[in-house]
Write a protein that holds these residues in place. Sequence first.
Motif, PDB file in Angstrom:
ATOM      1  N   ARG A   6       0.824  -1.211   0.000  1.00  0.00           N
ATOM      2  CA  ARG A   6       0.000   0.000   0.000  1.00  0.00           C
ATOM      3  C   ARG A   6       0.857   1.260   0.000  1.00  0.00           C
ATOM      4  O   ARG A   6       0.501   2.262  -0.612  1.00  0.00           O
ATOM      5  CB  ARG A   6      -0.920   0.018   1.234  1.00  0.00           C
ATOM      6  N   LEU A   7       2.000   1.211   0.679  1.00  0.00           N
ATOM      7  CA  LEU A   7       2.846   2.389   0.790  1.00  0.00           C
ATOM      8  C   LEU A   7       3.672   2.646  -0.465  1.00  0.00           C
ATOM      9  O   LEU A   7       3.874   3.792  -0.870  1.00  0.00           O
ATOM     10  CB  LEU A   7       3.791   2.242   1.996  1.00  0.00           C
ATOM     11  N   TYR A   8       4.162   1.576  -1.095  1.00  0.00           N
ATOM     12  CA  TYR A   8       5.132   1.754  -2.170  1.00  0.00           C
ATOM     13  C   TYR A   8       4.540   1.733  -3.571  1.00  0.00           C
ATOM     14  O   TYR A   8       5.140   2.283  -4.503  1.00  0.00           O
ATOM     15  CB  TYR A   8       6.240   0.684  -2.073  1.00  0.00           C
ATOM     16  N   GLU A  11      -4.461  12.502   0.179  1.00  0.00           N
ATOM     17  CA  GLU A  11      -3.304  11.827  -0.420  1.00  0.00           C
ATOM     18  C   GLU A  11      -3.331  11.942  -1.944  1.00  0.00           C
ATOM     19  O   GLU A  11      -2.290  12.132  -2.585  1.00  0.00           O
ATOM     20  CB  GLU A  11      -3.285  10.346  -0.016  1.00  0.00           C
ATOM     21  N   ARG A  23      -5.214   1.203  -3.079  1.00  0.00           N
ATOM     22  CA  ARG A  23      -4.102   1.094  -2.130  1.00  0.00           C
ATOM     23  C   ARG A  23      -4.602   0.907  -0.703  1.00  0.00           C
ATOM     24  O   ARG A  23      -4.106   0.067   0.042  1.00  0.00           O
ATOM     25  CB  ARG A  23      -3.230   2.349  -2.210  1.00  0.00           C
TER      26      ARG A  23
END
Length: 306
Positions: free
Chosen positions: A66-68, A108, A295
């Motif tokens: 999810r972060l990358y 975001e 994500r």
Amino acid sequence: MDLKQIQYFIALFEDGSATRAAKRLNIVQPALSMQISKLEAELRQTLFERGPHGMAPTDAARLMYRLYTPIMRDIEHAREQLSRQDVIVTGRVSLGMVASEAESVLPESLARFDALFPQVEVSVADGFSAQLIDAVEAGRLDAAIINKPRGRLALDVEPLLIEEMVLVTSAVHGVELPQEIDLANMSRIELVLPTRRNGLRGALDAALMAADIIIKPKFEIDLLSSIVQFVEQGNIATILPRVVVQPKVDEGVLRAHTIKSPPIVRHIIQVTHPKRPIGPAAQALITIITDEIKRVTTGVLRTQAP
């Protein structure tokens, strides 16, 4: 950790097999396995459980994905932009979004968009699907991301996502429930739900009607943040899209229970006016928002089929 390792990790996460991931990356399998092992050692985390049926991602792997993933997409997009330095996207985007998506992923998404298109101005309005449809028809909005209504629309429609809805309880004050829920057996659970003006309630009622299940909520509230806070603080449950509650679930504040019967989903669509096609900036923003929803709810959402 370097970009190559992240690319290898994403390929393995998405393919679920070292053999398929290595083939996709055009490398040998031992090279892939070695880089994943180095990554696990550096992070001090097990990212995949090795089994007879492939590589199952751990919770740490899901968080890393999810972060990358958006970072890697931004890098690829930046490469494309740099290869076309003579093209500078400018102008203004006016977008409408249902509140459940705006509250969950908009900050975001706008940050990512601004990094890619710093010379584009953005205006975002939230509201019920019917209100946003009217605004697109009247030309006040370029496009809107809404819940798919039951009736036919005079606008151009592009399916974006099918999004799971889950039963949500407090991790502290809520009653203990199994991970998978049958709503036919939930008559004793008190519920707070959006009102019938809300497209989320429409998706829920349609699924319950098809399954011949009647649920009467004790409370009806349209402000989703208030619903989430209410559930968090008491012994009451709700049914909402996973994207709305996933951050609180990750924090351990809420529990999300899969609704096994009847499964409840909502269809997220993009609507635009047939005589006013949107430009590349608006389409890029919608794509980023869609990516952010995926994500946040990795492994839960399915891409809409044609």
